[in-house]
Enzyme design. Structure first.
Site, PDB file in Angstrom:
ATOM      1  N   SER A 113       7.406 -54.358 -23.854  1.00  0.00           N
ATOM      2  CA  SER A 113       7.855 -52.983 -24.075  1.00  0.00           C
ATOM      3  C   SER A 113       6.944 -52.032 -23.310  1.00  0.00           C
ATOM      4  O   SER A 113       5.726 -51.994 -23.549  1.00  0.00           O
ATOM      5  CB  SER A 113       7.803 -52.636 -25.563  1.00  0.00           C
ATOM      6  OG  SER A 113       7.875 -51.227 -25.703  1.00  0.00           O
TER       7      SER A 113
ATOM      8  N   HIS B 145      11.698 -54.084 -22.006  1.00  0.00           N
ATOM      9  CA  HIS B 145      12.183 -53.339 -23.170  1.00  0.00           C
ATOM     10  C   HIS B 145      11.796 -51.858 -23.047  1.00  0.00           C
ATOM     11  O   HIS B 145      10.634 -51.532 -22.767  1.00  0.00           O
ATOM     12  CB  HIS B 145      11.555 -53.965 -24.418  1.00  0.00           C
ATOM     13  CG  HIS B 145      12.036 -53.432 -25.723  1.00  0.00           C
ATOM     14  ND1 HIS B 145      13.177 -53.894 -26.360  1.00  0.00           N
ATOM     15  CD2 HIS B 145      11.522 -52.490 -26.543  1.00  0.00           C
ATOM     16  CE1 HIS B 145      13.329 -53.266 -27.502  1.00  0.00           C
ATOM     17  NE2 HIS B 145      12.339 -52.395 -27.649  1.00  0.00           N
TER      18      HIS B 145
ATOM     19  N   ASP C 164      11.863 -48.207 -25.020  1.00  0.00           N
ATOM     20  CA  ASP C 164      11.981 -47.580 -26.332  1.00  0.00           C
ATOM     21  C   ASP C 164      12.287 -46.098 -26.199  1.00  0.00           C
ATOM     22  O   ASP C 164      11.437 -45.313 -25.781  1.00  0.00           O
ATOM     23  CB  ASP C 164      10.675 -47.776 -27.113  1.00  0.00           C
ATOM     24  CG  ASP C 164      10.520 -49.205 -27.585  1.00  0.00           C
ATOM     25  OD1 ASP C 164      11.440 -49.705 -28.257  1.00  0.00           O
ATOM     26  OD2 ASP C 164       9.487 -49.830 -27.269  1.00  0.00           O
TER      27      ASP C 164
ATOM     28  N   MET D 298      13.124 -42.637 -27.980  1.00  0.00           N
ATOM     29  CA  MET D 298      12.978 -41.947 -29.272  1.00  0.00           C
ATOM     30  C   MET D 298      13.236 -40.456 -29.075  1.00  0.00           C
ATOM     31  O   MET D 298      12.822 -39.870 -28.070  1.00  0.00           O
ATOM     32  CB  MET D 298      11.558 -42.155 -29.824  1.00  0.00           C
ATOM     33  CG  MET D 298      11.147 -43.622 -29.917  1.00  0.00           C
ATOM     34  SD  MET D 298       9.568 -43.815 -30.774  1.00  0.00           S
ATOM     35  CE  MET D 298       9.148 -45.512 -30.324  1.00  0.00           C
TER      36      MET D 298
ATOM     37  N   HIS E 296      16.399 -49.797 -26.130  1.00  0.00           N
ATOM     38  CA  HIS E 296      16.394 -49.697 -27.593  1.00  0.00           C
ATOM     39  C   HIS E 296      16.450 -48.223 -27.960  1.00  0.00           C
ATOM     40  O   HIS E 296      15.457 -47.506 -27.821  1.00  0.00           O
ATOM     41  CB  HIS E 296      15.105 -50.374 -28.110  1.00  0.00           C
ATOM     42  CG  HIS E 296      14.927 -50.278 -29.591  1.00  0.00           C
ATOM     43  ND1 HIS E 296      13.733 -50.600 -30.207  1.00  0.00           N
ATOM     44  CD2 HIS E 296      15.777 -49.922 -30.587  1.00  0.00           C
ATOM     45  CE1 HIS E 296      13.864 -50.436 -31.512  1.00  0.00           C
ATOM     46  NE2 HIS E 296      15.080 -50.021 -31.770  1.00  0.00           N
TER      47      HIS E 296
ATOM     48  N   MET F  55      16.352 -45.348 -30.382  1.00  0.00           N
ATOM     49  CA  MET F  55      15.980 -44.896 -31.728  1.00  0.00           C
ATOM     50  C   MET F  55      16.296 -43.412 -31.779  1.00  0.00           C
ATOM     51  O   MET F  55      15.402 -42.552 -31.810  1.00  0.00           O
ATOM     52  CB  MET F  55      14.485 -45.184 -31.977  1.00  0.00           C
ATOM     53  CG  MET F  55      14.212 -46.659 -32.204  1.00  0.00           C
ATOM     54  SD  MET F  55      12.496 -47.108 -31.911  1.00  0.00           S
ATOM     55  CE  MET F  55      12.541 -47.357 -30.134  1.00  0.00           C
TER      56      MET F  55
ATOM     57  N   MET G 245      13.999 -55.238 -36.884  1.00  0.00           N
ATOM     58  CA  MET G 245      12.723 -54.530 -36.756  1.00  0.00           C
ATOM     59  C   MET G 245      11.691 -55.162 -37.689  1.00  0.00           C
ATOM     60  O   MET G 245      11.930 -55.304 -38.888  1.00  0.00           O
ATOM     61  CB  MET G 245      12.878 -53.049 -37.106  1.00  0.00           C
ATOM     62  CG  MET G 245      13.670 -52.216 -36.112  1.00  0.00           C
ATOM     63  SD  MET G 245      13.043 -52.211 -34.415  1.00  0.00           S
ATOM     64  CE  MET G 245      11.387 -51.545 -34.629  1.00  0.00           C
TER      65      MET G 245
ATOM     66  N   GLY H  84       4.230 -47.881 -31.426  1.00  0.00           N
ATOM     67  CA  GLY H  84       3.670 -49.188 -31.098  1.00  0.00           C
ATOM     68  C   GLY H  84       2.398 -49.429 -31.894  1.00  0.00           C
ATOM     69  O   GLY H  84       1.862 -48.514 -32.544  1.00  0.00           O
TER      70      GLY H  84
ATOM     71  N   ASP I 189      11.267 -57.036 -33.101  1.00  0.00           N
ATOM     72  CA  ASP I 189      10.538 -55.955 -32.432  1.00  0.00           C
ATOM     73  C   ASP I 189       9.538 -55.331 -33.396  1.00  0.00           C
ATOM     74  O   ASP I 189       9.923 -54.791 -34.439  1.00  0.00           O
ATOM     75  CB  ASP I 189      11.561 -54.904 -31.965  1.00  0.00           C
ATOM     76  CG  ASP I 189      10.947 -53.780 -31.148  1.00  0.00           C
ATOM     77  OD1 ASP I 189       9.718 -53.799 -30.920  1.00  0.00           O
ATOM     78  OD2 ASP I 189      11.710 -52.900 -30.731  1.00  0.00           O
TER      79      ASP I 189
ATOM     80  N   GLY J 260       4.913 -55.445 -33.836  1.00  0.00           N
ATOM     81  CA  GLY J 260       3.787 -56.252 -34.299  1.00  0.00           C
ATOM     82  C   GLY J 260       3.803 -57.678 -33.790  1.00  0.00           C
ATOM     83  O   GLY J 260       3.161 -58.554 -34.372  1.00  0.00           O
TER      84      GLY J 260
ATOM     85  N   SER K  51       2.095 -53.376 -27.467  1.00  0.00           N
ATOM     86  CA  SER K  51       0.642 -53.237 -27.386  1.00  0.00           C
ATOM     87  C   SER K  51      -0.048 -54.572 -27.125  1.00  0.00           C
ATOM     88  O   SER K  51      -1.101 -54.609 -26.486  1.00  0.00           O
ATOM     89  CB  SER K  51       0.097 -52.602 -28.673  1.00  0.00           C
ATOM     90  OG  SER K  51       0.519 -53.318 -29.811  1.00  0.00           O
TER      91      SER K  51
HETATM   92  C1  DX5 Z   1       8.605 -49.471 -32.147  1.00  0.00           C
HETATM   93  C2  DX5 Z   1       9.278 -49.925 -30.883  1.00  0.00           C
HETATM   94  C3  DX5 Z   1       8.683 -51.136 -30.312  1.00  0.00           C
HETATM   95  C4  DX5 Z   1       7.254 -50.998 -29.853  1.00  0.00           C
HETATM   96  C5  DX5 Z   1       6.598 -52.259 -30.276  1.00  0.00           C
HETATM   97  O1  DX5 Z   1       9.358 -48.529 -32.803  1.00  0.00           O
HETATM   98  O2  DX5 Z   1      10.649 -50.186 -31.078  1.00  0.00           O
HETATM   99  O3  DX5 Z   1       9.467 -51.702 -29.264  1.00  0.00           O
HETATM  100  O4  DX5 Z   1       7.088 -50.849 -28.478  1.00  0.00           O
HETATM  101  O5  DX5 Z   1       5.244 -52.112 -30.098  1.00  0.00           O
HETATM  102  P1  DX5 Z   1       4.220 -53.191 -30.618  1.00  0.00           P
HETATM  103  O6  DX5 Z   1       4.571 -54.492 -29.935  1.00  0.00           O
HETATM  104  O7  DX5 Z   1       2.918 -52.621 -30.226  1.00  0.00           O
HETATM  105  O8  DX5 Z   1       4.410 -53.314 -32.110  1.00  0.00           O
HETATM  106 ZN    ZN Z   2      11.740 -51.336 -29.388  1.00  0.00          ZN
END
Ligand code: DX5
Ligand code: ZN
Length: 237
Positions: free
Chosen positions: A26, A51, A53, A55, A87, A89, A158, A165, A192, A194, A215
């Site tokens: 991501s 990926h 993200d 938002m 993705h 959001m 999720m 992240g 997705d 952690g 991350s």
């Molecule tokens: C969180 C995102 C994830 C994010 C994951 O809302 O949808 O895709 O990048 O980040 P990590 O892998 O650090 O949890």
């Molecule tokens: Zn994501």
């Protein structure tokens, strides 16, 4: 080949990529001042699904990436035989499907919780030439997807609450993936949040095949090495 909306039909080749067990870095955790170089590093390590993200500051508090940024890496990723996994959001995801398809998205996933017309939006994504995914927040029951098995190409489970992240993996996520495998009968389950070399094995074993890692990849001083470690731990290609 084009769809009736005039969009290129990318879903065929993307279906092959998304059909394998893969880690999807991501870019949310990437250094945006050198985004192309960061993407090149993980592509060189074998990553093929990137990926993205998106938002909107409404469905989730932060504002992040829009279609301009997706378009800025689309050629680089496609030229390497890869795909963009978008993705969303955001609220009113259906209003933005065509724009992200034009920007180069190969798969577009939006949130079940953000749209009263999930079936219609999944159809619009396929019509735009992309694979169609539906995402479930940790608090949304796995049973929500039972009416969507033929409309969705992918279910995104999720494993953190969306928005940021670097959050801690929710330990009950592998159980939810198992319930989705039993219930959904969809072709692919993505996880997705952690995900790292320690957590990915549990959701892989439960039946997920696509693992988003932000991350754990780009927060590492050596993203390529980190990508390889997670891929190995996932038993992925
Ligand atoms: C969180 C995102 C994830 C994010 C994951 O809302 O949808 O895709 O990048 O980040 P990590 O892998 O650090 O949890
Ligand atoms: Zn994501």
């Amino acid at each position: 080949m084009e769809t009736t909306t005039g969009q290129p039909a990318r879903a065929g080749s993307a279906a092959e990529l998304f059909g394998a067990r893969r880690v999807a870095p991501s870019i949310l955790s990437a250094d945006f001042a050198r985004l192309g170089a960061q993407v090149a590093e993980v592509i060189a390590a074998g990553a093929r699904i990137i990926h993205i993200d998106v938002m909107d500051g409404h469905f989730v508090p932060p504002i992040t990436i829009g279609p301009l940024v997706a378009a800025s890496i689309a050629d680089q990723v496609h030229d390497a035989g890869g795909a963009l996994d978008v993705h969303l959001m955001i609220e009113r995801p259906g209003d933005h499907v065509a724009e992200f398809a034009r920007a180069g998205a190969d798969c577009i996933t939006f949130h079940f919780e953000a749209d009263p017309h999930v079936n219609r939006t999944l159809g619009a994504i396929r019509e735009a030439g992309c694979l169609a995914g539906v995402a479930l927040n940790p608090g949304t029951p796995a049973t929500s997807v039972t009416e969507l098995t033929s409309a969705a190409d992918l279910v995104l489970c999720m494993s953190v609450n969306p928005g940021w992240g670097g959050q801690e993996f929710i330990a009950s996520s592998p159980d939810k993936v198992s319930r989705l495998v039993d219930l959904a009968q969809v072709q692919r389950i993505e996880v997705d949040g952690g995900i790292d070399a320690d957590t990915v094995g549990s959701v892989a074993e439960a039946g997920a095949t696509l693992f988003v890692a932000g991350s754990a990849v780009f927060g590492d001083p050596e993203p390529a090495d980190a990508y390889r470690r997670i891929t190995t731990a996932a038993g992925a290609t």
